[in-house]
Design a protein around this motif. Structure first.
Motif, PDB file in Angstrom:
ATOM      1  N   LEU A 176       0.842  -1.192   0.000  1.00 47.72           N
ATOM      2  CA  LEU A 176       0.000   0.000   0.000  1.00 47.72           C
ATOM      3  C   LEU A 176       0.883   1.251   0.000  1.00 47.72           C
ATOM      4  N   LEU A 177       0.632   2.150  -0.943  1.00 50.77           N
ATOM      5  CA  LEU A 177       1.418   3.379  -1.070  1.00 50.77           C
ATOM      6  C   LEU A 177       0.633   4.529  -0.449  1.00 50.77           C
ATOM      7  N   ASP A 178       1.098   4.977   0.709  1.00 54.34           N
ATOM      8  CA  ASP A 178       0.453   6.077   1.421  1.00 54.34           C
ATOM      9  C   ASP A 178       1.409   7.276   1.424  1.00 54.34           C
ATOM     10  N   LEU A 179       1.670   7.784   0.214  1.00 50.78           N
ATOM     11  CA  LEU A 179       2.548   8.941   0.036  1.00 50.78           C
ATOM     12  C   LEU A 179       1.829   9.965  -0.829  1.00 50.78           C
ATOM     13  N   PRO A 180       2.119  11.251  -0.626  1.00 49.09           N
ATOM     14  CA  PRO A 180       1.530  12.284  -1.483  1.00 49.09           C
ATOM     15  C   PRO A 180       2.237  12.315  -2.833  1.00 49.09           C
ATOM     16  N   PRO A 181       1.767  13.123  -3.782  1.00 49.48           N
ATOM     17  CA  PRO A 181       2.532  13.300  -5.024  1.00 49.48           C
ATOM     18  C   PRO A 181       3.935  13.805  -4.698  1.00 49.48           C
ATOM     19  N   HIS A 182       4.959  13.028  -5.074  1.00 48.58           N
ATOM     20  CA  HIS A 182       6.337  13.311  -4.653  1.00 48.58           C
ATOM     21  C   HIS A 182       7.252  12.433  -5.486  1.00 48.58           C
ATOM     22  N   TRP A 183       8.514  12.861  -5.632  1.00 53.50           N
ATOM     23  CA  TRP A 183       9.431  12.029  -6.416  1.00 53.50           C
ATOM     24  C   TRP A 183       9.653  10.668  -5.771  1.00 53.50           C
ATOM     25  N   ARG A 184       9.583  10.611  -4.444  1.00 51.30           N
ATOM     26  CA  ARG A 184       9.763   9.312  -3.784  1.00 51.30           C
ATOM     27  C   ARG A 184       8.601   8.372  -4.076  1.00 51.30           C
ATOM     28  N   SER A 185       7.416   8.920  -4.314  1.00 53.24           N
ATOM     29  CA  SER A 185       6.275   8.078  -4.687  1.00 53.24           C
ATOM     30  C   SER A 185       6.550   7.358  -5.996  1.00 53.24           C
ATOM     31  N   ILE A 186       7.186   8.056  -6.933  1.00 50.80           N
ATOM     32  CA  ILE A 186       7.541   7.449  -8.217  1.00 50.80           C
ATOM     33  C   ILE A 186       8.483   6.270  -8.003  1.00 50.80           C
ATOM     34  N   VAL A 187       9.508   6.476  -7.187  1.00 53.78           N
ATOM     35  CA  VAL A 187      10.499   5.427  -6.937  1.00 53.78           C
ATOM     36  C   VAL A 187       9.845   4.201  -6.307  1.00 53.78           C
ATOM     37  N   TRP A 188       9.025   4.419  -5.280  1.00 50.14           N
ATOM     38  CA  TRP A 188       8.424   3.278  -4.586  1.00 50.14           C
ATOM     39  C   TRP A 188       7.419   2.531  -5.458  1.00 50.14           C
ATOM     40  N   ALA A 189       6.698   3.254  -6.291  1.00 46.99           N
ATOM     41  CA  ALA A 189       5.758   2.585  -7.184  1.00 46.99           C
ATOM     42  C   ALA A 189       6.502   1.742  -8.223  1.00 46.99           C
ATOM     43  N   LEU A 190       7.512   2.330  -8.863  1.00 47.76           N
ATOM     44  CA  LEU A 190       8.267   1.591  -9.878  1.00 47.76           C
ATOM     45  C   LEU A 190       8.968   0.383  -9.268  1.00 47.76           C
ATOM     46  N   ALA A 191       9.507   0.539  -8.065  1.00 45.04           N
ATOM     47  CA  ALA A 191      10.179  -0.582  -7.412  1.00 45.04           C
ATOM     48  C   ALA A 191       9.190  -1.693  -7.066  1.00 45.04           C
ATOM     49  N   THR A 192       8.015  -1.324  -6.595  1.00 42.35           N
ATOM     50  CA  THR A 192       6.990  -2.329  -6.283  1.00 42.35           C
ATOM     51  C   THR A 192       6.619  -3.114  -7.534  1.00 42.35           C
ATOM     52  N   TRP A 193       6.412  -2.412  -8.639  1.00 40.11           N
ATOM     53  CA  TRP A 193       6.060  -3.096  -9.878  1.00 40.11           C
ATOM     54  C   TRP A 193       7.214  -3.951 -10.385  1.00 40.11           C
ATOM     55  N   ARG A 194       8.442  -3.503 -10.148  1.00 40.11           N
ATOM     56  CA  ARG A 194       9.610  -4.284 -10.605  1.00 40.11           C
ATOM     57  C   ARG A 194       9.697  -5.620  -9.884  1.00 40.11           C
ATOM     58  N   THR A 195       9.196  -5.696  -8.658  1.00 33.85           N
ATOM     59  CA  THR A 195       9.194  -6.974  -7.940  1.00 33.85           C
ATOM     60  C   THR A 195       8.047  -7.870  -8.380  1.00 33.85           C
ATOM     61  N   GLY A 196       7.118  -7.327  -9.159  1.00 28.52           N
ATOM     62  CA  GLY A 196       5.943  -8.086  -9.569  1.00 28.52           C
ATOM     63  C   GLY A 196       4.802  -8.001  -8.579  1.00 28.52           C
ATOM     64  N   ALA A 197       4.995  -7.233  -7.496  1.00 28.80           N
ATOM     65  CA  ALA A 197       3.966  -7.114  -6.466  1.00 28.80           C
ATOM     66  C   ALA A 197       2.840  -6.189  -6.922  1.00 28.80           C
ATOM     67  N   THR A 198       1.805  -6.097  -6.083  1.00 28.38           N
ATOM     68  CA  THR A 198       0.647  -5.253  -6.356  1.00 28.38           C
ATOM     69  C   THR A 198       0.763  -3.954  -5.577  1.00 28.38           C
ATOM     70  N   LEU A 199       0.596  -2.836  -6.272  1.00 29.32           N
ATOM     71  CA  LEU A 199       0.555  -1.530  -5.628  1.00 29.32           C
ATOM     72  C   LEU A 199      -0.900  -1.232  -5.280  1.00 29.32           C
ATOM     73  N   VAL A 200      -1.145  -1.009  -4.002  1.00 31.76           N
ATOM     74  CA  VAL A 200      -2.496  -0.717  -3.524  1.00 31.76           C
ATOM     75  C   VAL A 200      -2.572   0.773  -3.210  1.00 31.76           C
ATOM     76  N   LEU A 201      -3.585   1.427  -3.710  1.00 31.16           N
ATOM     77  CA  LEU A 201      -3.742   2.851  -3.444  1.00 31.16           C
ATOM     78  C   LEU A 201      -4.296   3.062  -2.047  1.00 31.16           C
ATOM     79  N   ALA A 202      -3.770   4.066  -1.356  1.00 31.39           N
ATOM     80  CA  ALA A 202      -4.180   4.319   0.021  1.00 31.39           C
ATOM     81  C   ALA A 202      -5.655   4.674   0.085  1.00 31.39           C
ATOM     82  N   PRO A 203      -6.381   4.111   1.036  1.00 35.11           N
ATOM     83  CA  PRO A 203      -7.807   4.417   1.170  1.00 35.11           C
ATOM     84  C   PRO A 203      -8.013   5.750   1.864  1.00 35.11           C
ATOM     85  N   GLN A 204      -9.218   6.257   1.783  1.00 35.45           N
ATOM     86  CA  GLN A 204      -9.556   7.488   2.494  1.00 35.45           C
ATOM     87  C   GLN A 204      -9.851   7.203   3.968  1.00 35.45           C
TER      88      GLN A 204
END
Length: 261
Positions: free
Chosen positions: A60-88
């Motif tokens: 689950l990615l609980d980060l605001p729009p930020h360059w680090r969000s890009i890194v963590w999303a791409l890394a998660t996808w590179r592992t083949g895992a699922t990126l879950v969007l943070a709930p409200q």
């Protein structure tokens, strides 16, 4: 196009800027292809070694729009895992809460997450997920605040991992890459199509300006431009609002960053 293909693309010109970030306090962070590649690899190694990230693991990615969000999303996808969007809703609604109370009667999702990547770890204290605390200021090397027991400080931990991926499971193209939190999902083999919609990716090395109001908008725009061998200049919401009131400063930024029309 999978993230592994994207990494090969952005490192063909390793010194070329790929992600440029303007933060709330006026900080400017520029990641070349080589630097972005290294950040992704280090983060992949952390996810794999600490959390066994692989197809089926939910991050689950609980980060605001930020360059680090890009890194963590791409890394998660590179592992083949699922990126879950943070709930409200709160953390316990997303991952369950370990408070000694029986689960009977508690509303919990069918597929709780395994790892939470967050800039405010205290909000997730007591939940069942493993926590990663991400510092946001400029190039911070540690999280400046109290960490829940067992949480990993990404600011210091990521830098201890190698620049090259040690081992990672092969990406399953049919596995879920994004859980949008509304009952819809996007598989790994459709990430590029999700980013571009019905048109091809922007091509010709386009340098585009992104002013996202949400993290998912940031990820979509970044994938779109990077898949076309381009680059992104990202404004934080606060910076975007400030420049909206100062057209001259906005024009100077566009000229200095050599943005495409």
């Amino acid at each position: 196009m999978h993230v592994a293909d994207l990494q090969s693309l952005i490192t063909r010109e390793p010194g070329r800027p790929r992600v440029t970030w303007y933060g709330d306090d006026g900080e400017r962070v520029e990641l070349s292809g080589a630097v972005l590649h290294n950040w992704i690899n280090k983060t992949v190694n952390l996810l794999v070694e600490e959390f066994d990230a692989a197809p089926g693991v939910r991050v689950l990615l609980d980060l605001p729009p930020h360059w680090r969000s890009i890194v963590w999303a791409l890394a998660t996808w590179r592992t083949g895992a699922t990126l879950v969007l943070a709930p409200q809703t709160g953390g316990s609604d997303a991952v369950g809460q370990d408070d000694g109370v029986p689960d009977a009667g508690r509303a919990r999702p069918d597929r709780p997450v395994d790892v939470v990547v967050t800039s405010h770890p205290s909000a997730w204290d007591g939940t069942d997920a493993q926590l990663v605390a991400v510092p946001l200021p400029a190039l911070a090397r540690r999280y400046d605040g109290d960490l829940p027991h067992g949480a990993i400080d990404a600011g210091s931990a990521v830098m201890t991992y190698g620049d090259q991926i040690g081992w990672v499971e092969e990406i399953d193209p049919d596995a879920v890459a994004i859980d949008h939190g509304d009952g819809t999902t996007t598989p790994h083999d459709a990430l590029s199509r999700w980013a571009t919609g019905s048109r091809p990716p922007h091509e010709g090395g386009r340098r585009g300006l992104l002013e996202p109001t949400s993290t998912i908008d940031l990820l979509r725009g970044t994938l779109d431009l990077l898949a076309g061998d381009g680059s992104v200049v990202v404004l934080s919401p606060t910076t975007s609002a400030r420049l909206a009131l100062d057209p001259a400063a906005r024009d100077r930024l566009r000229q200095s960053e050599r943005l495409s029309d």
